[in-house]
Design a protein around this motif. Structure first.
Motif, PDB file in Angstrom:
ATOM      1  N   ALA A  33       0.831  -1.207   0.000  1.00 55.77           N
ATOM      2  CA  ALA A  33       0.000   0.000   0.000  1.00 55.77           C
ATOM      3  C   ALA A  33       0.864   1.255   0.000  1.00 55.77           C
ATOM      4  O   ALA A  33       0.589   2.217  -0.736  1.00 55.77           O
ATOM      5  CB  ALA A  33      -0.920  -0.009   1.215  1.00 55.77           C
ATOM      6  N   SER A  34       1.936   1.234   0.790  1.00 53.06           N
ATOM      7  CA  SER A  34       2.811   2.407   0.870  1.00 53.06           C
ATOM      8  C   SER A  34       3.554   2.641  -0.437  1.00 53.06           C
ATOM      9  O   SER A  34       3.644   3.770  -0.927  1.00 53.06           O
ATOM     10  CB  SER A  34       3.816   2.221   2.018  1.00 53.06           C
ATOM     11  OG  SER A  34       3.156   2.069   3.237  1.00 53.06           O
ATOM     12  N   MET A  35       4.085   1.569  -1.018  1.00 52.19           N
ATOM     13  CA  MET A  35       4.869   1.712  -2.244  1.00 52.19           C
ATOM     14  C   MET A  35       4.000   2.082  -3.446  1.00 52.19           C
ATOM     15  O   MET A  35       4.420   2.814  -4.326  1.00 52.19           O
ATOM     16  CB  MET A  35       5.633   0.421  -2.529  1.00 52.19           C
ATOM     17  CG  MET A  35       6.736   0.124  -1.538  1.00 52.19           C
ATOM     18  SD  MET A  35       8.033   1.410  -1.482  1.00 52.19           S
ATOM     19  CE  MET A  35       7.526   2.334  -0.015  1.00 52.19           C
ATOM     20  N   PHE A  41       2.812   9.353  -5.963  1.00 56.21           N
ATOM     21  CA  PHE A  41       3.260  10.630  -5.407  1.00 56.21           C
ATOM     22  C   PHE A  41       4.607  11.032  -6.005  1.00 56.21           C
ATOM     23  O   PHE A  41       4.840  12.194  -6.335  1.00 56.21           O
ATOM     24  CB  PHE A  41       3.367  10.524  -3.892  1.00 56.21           C
ATOM     25  CG  PHE A  41       3.731  11.810  -3.213  1.00 56.21           C
ATOM     26  CD1 PHE A  41       2.775  12.789  -2.999  1.00 56.21           C
ATOM     27  CD2 PHE A  41       5.029  12.057  -2.799  1.00 56.21           C
ATOM     28  CE1 PHE A  41       3.105  13.985  -2.378  1.00 56.21           C
ATOM     29  CE2 PHE A  41       5.372  13.239  -2.184  1.00 56.21           C
ATOM     30  CZ  PHE A  41       4.401  14.213  -1.966  1.00 56.21           C
ATOM     31  N   ARG A  42       5.501  10.061  -6.166  1.00 54.80           N
ATOM     32  CA  ARG A  42       6.814  10.334  -6.752  1.00 54.80           C
ATOM     33  C   ARG A  42       6.671  10.860  -8.179  1.00 54.80           C
ATOM     34  O   ARG A  42       7.389  11.779  -8.593  1.00 54.80           O
ATOM     35  CB  ARG A  42       7.639   9.043  -6.740  1.00 54.80           C
ATOM     36  CG  ARG A  42       8.988   9.147  -7.415  1.00 54.80           C
ATOM     37  CD  ARG A  42       9.657   7.799  -7.525  1.00 54.80           C
ATOM     38  NE  ARG A  42       8.908   6.857  -8.347  1.00 54.80           N
ATOM     39  CZ  ARG A  42       9.385   5.668  -8.705  1.00 54.80           C
ATOM     40  NH1 ARG A  42      10.574   5.275  -8.296  1.00 54.80           N
ATOM     41  NH2 ARG A  42       8.652   4.864  -9.465  1.00 54.80           N
ATOM     42  N   SER A  45       5.029  14.532  -8.128  1.00 49.99           N
ATOM     43  CA  SER A  45       5.741  15.586  -7.396  1.00 49.99           C
ATOM     44  C   SER A  45       7.190  15.736  -7.843  1.00 49.99           C
ATOM     45  O   SER A  45       7.920  16.564  -7.304  1.00 49.99           O
ATOM     46  CB  SER A  45       5.711  15.290  -5.891  1.00 49.99           C
ATOM     47  OG  SER A  45       6.372  14.060  -5.599  1.00 49.99           O
ATOM     48  N   GLY A  46       7.605  14.934  -8.828  1.00 46.76           N
ATOM     49  CA  GLY A  46       8.982  15.026  -9.286  1.00 46.76           C
ATOM     50  C   GLY A  46       9.254  16.294 -10.085  1.00 46.76           C
ATOM     51  O   GLY A  46       8.345  16.927 -10.616  1.00 46.76           O
ATOM     52  N   ASP A  47      10.516  16.646 -10.151  1.00 49.40           N
ATOM     53  CA  ASP A  47      10.948  17.813 -10.929  1.00 49.40           C
ATOM     54  C   ASP A  47      10.913  17.444 -12.413  1.00 49.40           C
ATOM     55  O   ASP A  47      11.629  16.537 -12.845  1.00 49.40           O
ATOM     56  CB  ASP A  47      12.365  18.208 -10.510  1.00 49.40           C
ATOM     57  CG  ASP A  47      12.791  19.555 -11.077  1.00 49.40           C
ATOM     58  OD1 ASP A  47      12.211  19.977 -12.103  1.00 49.40           O
ATOM     59  OD2 ASP A  47      13.691  20.189 -10.501  1.00 49.40           O
ATOM     60  N   PRO A  48      10.104  18.118 -13.229  1.00 53.95           N
ATOM     61  CA  PRO A  48       9.969  17.728 -14.640  1.00 53.95           C
ATOM     62  C   PRO A  48      11.196  18.054 -15.494  1.00 53.95           C
ATOM     63  O   PRO A  48      11.361  17.500 -16.569  1.00 53.95           O
ATOM     64  CB  PRO A  48       8.753  18.527 -15.110  1.00 53.95           C
ATOM     65  CG  PRO A  48       8.707  19.716 -14.203  1.00 53.95           C
ATOM     66  CD  PRO A  48       9.215  19.233 -12.881  1.00 53.95           C
ATOM     67  N   ALA A 399       2.402   6.472 -12.932  1.00 56.04           N
ATOM     68  CA  ALA A 399       2.952   5.503 -11.980  1.00 56.04           C
ATOM     69  C   ALA A 399       3.670   4.397 -12.745  1.00 56.04           C
ATOM     70  O   ALA A 399       3.138   3.837 -13.696  1.00 56.04           O
ATOM     71  CB  ALA A 399       1.840   4.929 -11.114  1.00 56.04           C
ATOM     72  N   ARG A 400       4.893   4.092 -12.334  1.00 53.67           N
ATOM     73  CA  ARG A 400       5.695   3.086 -13.023  1.00 53.67           C
ATOM     74  C   ARG A 400       6.285   2.102 -12.012  1.00 53.67           C
ATOM     75  O   ARG A 400       6.728   2.494 -10.932  1.00 53.67           O
ATOM     76  CB  ARG A 400       6.844   3.741 -13.793  1.00 53.67           C
ATOM     77  CG  ARG A 400       6.398   4.618 -14.948  1.00 53.67           C
ATOM     78  CD  ARG A 400       5.886   3.794 -16.125  1.00 53.67           C
ATOM     79  NE  ARG A 400       5.554   4.623 -17.278  1.00 53.67           N
ATOM     80  CZ  ARG A 400       4.391   5.200 -17.480  1.00 53.67           C
ATOM     81  NH1 ARG A 400       3.424   5.012 -16.589  1.00 53.67           N
ATOM     82  NH2 ARG A 400       4.158   5.927 -18.551  1.00 53.67           N
ATOM     83  N   LEU A 401       6.295   0.816 -12.380  1.00 56.44           N
ATOM     84  CA  LEU A 401       6.930  -0.208 -11.558  1.00 56.44           C
ATOM     85  C   LEU A 401       8.320  -0.441 -12.136  1.00 56.44           C
ATOM     86  O   LEU A 401       8.528  -1.309 -12.982  1.00 56.44           O
ATOM     87  CB  LEU A 401       6.101  -1.500 -11.582  1.00 56.44           C
ATOM     88  CG  LEU A 401       6.541  -2.614 -10.625  1.00 56.44           C
ATOM     89  CD1 LEU A 401       6.423  -2.142  -9.184  1.00 56.44           C
ATOM     90  CD2 LEU A 401       5.727  -3.864 -10.843  1.00 56.44           C
TER      91      LEU A 401
END
Length: 440
Positions: A33-35, A41-42, A45-48, A399-401
């Motif tokens: 759930a956290s990951m 979120f990563r 919120s990342g710097d583009p 979202a990427r794995l």
């Protein structure tokens, strides 16, 4: 010794499969759930553009004054510009590179007979837009400043549109019909769709799954009357209707970005903005004191709250779930370890130091964490694939794995379980052998 401790841990876990399964499930679900939420979120919120974001700035000029402020911070200037101010800043050109821009949605007519027109999205920009943002080109390049001045009929298209119109070959120099007029292709972008769409957050909200297919000169778009397809905010009704009336009004609809290389350039540009506002005040256009902002890209994205609030809330909830799972794991480990007090007493009586007991049970906790991490990997994969069910597609698609997420998932699972096992292990290592031997 590690192999010996691993053997003891596996034997112990096999003796109580039900308890072991509960601990593995708790760690697996909590970590997954956290990951999963962290992966979303990563992404948002990342710097583009991390190599250059500290040099990209968004100037804001208060063109409405106190009467135009609505809610929130009464002193906050508008986050976009009107046509008059944007053109003044472009003419003065106080930055290394700069570009005003607005969103367009023209129709493109394929050259092949029988094909229907394509409705595409894009922006009207200046020539410095492309080098300022390090836009990658598959073929050709952007246009130059002379094309801006001459309002040349040139266009930069996306690789996606290039494939539709020309079959993915080099189309530089070929003609594209946009809104019934021919435009020469000067360049083809190479799969460029930054998320968040940092160069025009005001109109896109930051995220958009649609690739922008056309970029044409700003002055050309104005001259031929290609209307704004983005947001338009007005503090008062324009005196004239239509696109020309919009240009003559105080309505804000133009995004603006400037590249400033160092602190001295930033200071000079701030002074220029204040001087410009004072000049407008002297001319009678502004009746209020200068109220400007100059934020770098990360600060502007934060100000615009580009990261959706629901992703932040989801991350906090998931971390809370992980904490609950760890507390449960502490209780289960404590019950499991203390149930073996007799075994611990015998080992201590035979000369095993507390350190050996500590390492043995921490190894057992680590095995539980590693197994829970493997389960967490599988559940994280399912979670990342399913986030589209609860979040907009433009966000869930980010979202990427990837390998880093897999490594972090395993590390978090093992470290969290080791942390949860510290207290139960401490209690187990403090067992008094004499008491256990007497009771047995």
């Amino acid at each position: 010794m590690l192999a010996y401790y691993l053997e003891l841990a596996l034997r112990s876990l096999k003796r109580s499969p039900g308890l072991t399964a509960l601990m593995v499930l708790a760690i697996g679900f909590g970590v997954a759930a956290s990951m999963t939420t962290w992966s979303v979120f990563r992404a948002v919120s990342g710097d583009p553009i991390p190599w250059k974001s500290s040099q990209l700035f968004v100037p804001q000029i208060d063109a409405w004054g106190p009467k135009g402020h609505r809610g929130g911070d009464d002193n906050e200037p508008q986050d976009a510009m009107n046509y008059t101010d944007a053109m003044a800043l472009m003419r003065d050109h106080r930055a290394k590179r700069q570009s005003a821009m607005y969103q367009i949605s023209p129709s493109v007519v394929p050259a092949q007979a029988g094909k229907h027109p394509l409705n595409v999205g894009g922006h009207a920009v200046y020539s410095e837009f492309f080098p300022m943002l390090d836009a990658p080109f598959l073929y050709g390049s952007g246009w130059d400043a002379q094309d801006d001045a001459q309002r040349a009929a040139v266009v930069v298209i996306s690789s996606k549109l290039n494939e539709k119109l020309f079959g993915a070959v080099n189309s530089v120099g070929k003609t594209v019909n946009i809104e019934g007029k021919d435009y020469r292709v000067s360049g083809v972008l190479d799969n460029w769709n930054p998320q968040p769409r940092f160069y025009d957050v005001v109109n896109t909200g930051g995220f958009s799954e649609q690739v922008e297919d056309v970029f044409i000169p700003f002055e050309r778009a104005i001259a031929v009357g290609i209307p704004n397809d983005g947001n338009t905010n007005c503090s008062e009704t324009p005196k004239e209707s239509g696109f020309v009336g919009l240009q003559q009004s105080s309505c804000i609809w133009i995004a603006y970005m400037a590249e400033l290389e160092d602190a001295a350039s930033v200071t000079a540009y701030r002074q220029y903005l204040d001087g410009y506002a004072r000049a407008q005040q002297t001319a009678g256009r502004f009746t209020w004191a200068p109220n400007n902002k100059l934020r770098d890209l990360p600060a502007f994205l934060d100000h615009e709250q580009v990261v959706p609030s629901d992703t932040k809330v989801s991350l906090l909830v998931a971390l809370g779930l992980l904490l609950v799972c760890l507390v449960n794991t502490v209780g289960l480990l404590l019950a499991k370890f203390l149930r073996r007090s007799g075994e611990i007493g015998v080992r201590r009586a035979l000369g095993a130091p507390r350190k050996a007991i500590y390492l043995q049970f921490l190894t057992e906790a680590g095995v539980v964490g590693l197994t829970g991490g493997v389960l967490g990997l599988l559940l994280t994969g399912v979670g990342v694939a399913s986030v589209g069910m609860v979040l907009p597609k433009s966000i869930s698609d980010l979202a990427r794995l990837d390998l880093s997420l897999l490594v972090v998932t395993l590390v978090v699972a093992v470290l969290a379980t080791l942390l949860a096992g510290l207290y139960p292990t401490f209690r187990a290592s403090r067992v008094q052998p004499a008491w256990q031997l007497k009771s047995n």
